[in-house]
Design a protein around this motif. Sequence first.
Motif, PDB file in Angstrom:
ATOM      1  N   GLN A 100      73.888 -54.603  51.759  1.00 49.50           N
ATOM      2  CA  GLN A 100      72.442 -54.745  51.885  1.00 49.50           C
ATOM      3  C   GLN A 100      71.732 -53.485  51.399  1.00 49.50           C
ATOM      4  O   GLN A 100      70.709 -53.555  50.702  1.00 49.50           O
ATOM      5  N   LEU A 101      72.281 -52.320  51.748  1.00 45.20           N
ATOM      6  CA  LEU A 101      71.677 -51.064  51.304  1.00 45.20           C
ATOM      7  C   LEU A 101      71.776 -50.913  49.790  1.00 45.20           C
ATOM      8  O   LEU A 101      70.841 -50.414  49.147  1.00 45.20           O
ATOM      9  N   ALA A 102      72.877 -51.353  49.206  1.00 47.33           N
ATOM     10  CA  ALA A 102      73.011 -51.310  47.749  1.00 47.33           C
ATOM     11  C   ALA A 102      71.956 -52.205  47.101  1.00 47.33           C
ATOM     12  O   ALA A 102      71.355 -51.832  46.086  1.00 47.33           O
ATOM     13  N   TYR A 103      71.713 -53.371  47.698  1.00 48.67           N
ATOM     14  CA  TYR A 103      70.683 -54.270  47.177  1.00 48.67           C
ATOM     15  C   TYR A 103      69.313 -53.587  47.202  1.00 48.67           C
ATOM     16  O   TYR A 103      68.595 -53.569  46.204  1.00 48.67           O
ATOM     17  N   PHE A 104      68.960 -53.005  48.368  1.00 47.96           N
ATOM     18  CA  PHE A 104      67.655 -52.342  48.480  1.00 47.96           C
ATOM     19  C   PHE A 104      67.541 -51.189  47.484  1.00 47.96           C
ATOM     20  O   PHE A 104      66.495 -50.976  46.877  1.00 47.96           O
ATOM     21  N   SER A 105      68.617 -50.450  47.322  1.00 47.33           N
ATOM     22  CA  SER A 105      68.614 -49.333  46.383  1.00 47.33           C
ATOM     23  C   SER A 105      68.413 -49.834  44.953  1.00 47.33           C
ATOM     24  O   SER A 105      67.652 -49.247  44.177  1.00 47.33           O
ATOM     25  N   ASN A 106      69.060 -50.929  44.614  1.00 48.64           N
ATOM     26  CA  ASN A 106      68.964 -51.478  43.257  1.00 48.64           C
ATOM     27  C   ASN A 106      67.577 -52.034  42.929  1.00 48.64           C
ATOM     28  O   ASN A 106      67.185 -52.066  41.765  1.00 48.64           O
ATOM     29  N   ILE A 107      66.853 -52.485  43.951  1.00 51.63           N
ATOM     30  CA  ILE A 107      65.507 -53.027  43.673  1.00 51.63           C
ATOM     31  C   ILE A 107      64.427 -51.969  43.882  1.00 51.63           C
ATOM     32  O   ILE A 107      63.238 -52.278  43.868  1.00 51.63           O
ATOM     33  N   GLY A 108      64.859 -50.719  44.091  1.00 50.37           N
ATOM     34  CA  GLY A 108      63.901 -49.623  44.166  1.00 50.37           C
ATOM     35  C   GLY A 108      63.304 -49.368  45.531  1.00 50.37           C
ATOM     36  O   GLY A 108      62.309 -48.668  45.649  1.00 50.37           O
TER      37      GLY A 108
END
Length: 116
Positions: free
Chosen positions: A71-79
Amino acid sequence: MPERKRYRQVCLRLTDDEYALFEKKCSDSGMSKTDFLVSVLKNSTVKVYRIEEALRPMMKELRYIGSNINQLAYFSNIGQEQPVRDNIESIRKSHNRLTAEISGFLKALRCNADVW
């Protein structure tokens, strides 16, 4: 001639080093190979650990940590770095605690192992 009591046979494969150790222990004990193995069989204890049962809660928590990291990787990837910053420390603490718990579990297994 008396009837032989031991009529069951067991085949055992050993490395050269294991066989040499077996020979030495038999020789040191003054017993025949059969008597030595029967003595070991009768006088030893085998501990059975249900590792999968003991580790089940830890594995469940490890899956939760992996899900949180995804989930954190997702948030990081979308800025959206703020959710990452907010949660990364709690994930790190959970991971460290879980790693220590697994390490303690494995250490306890090693300490309780029977050696003969």
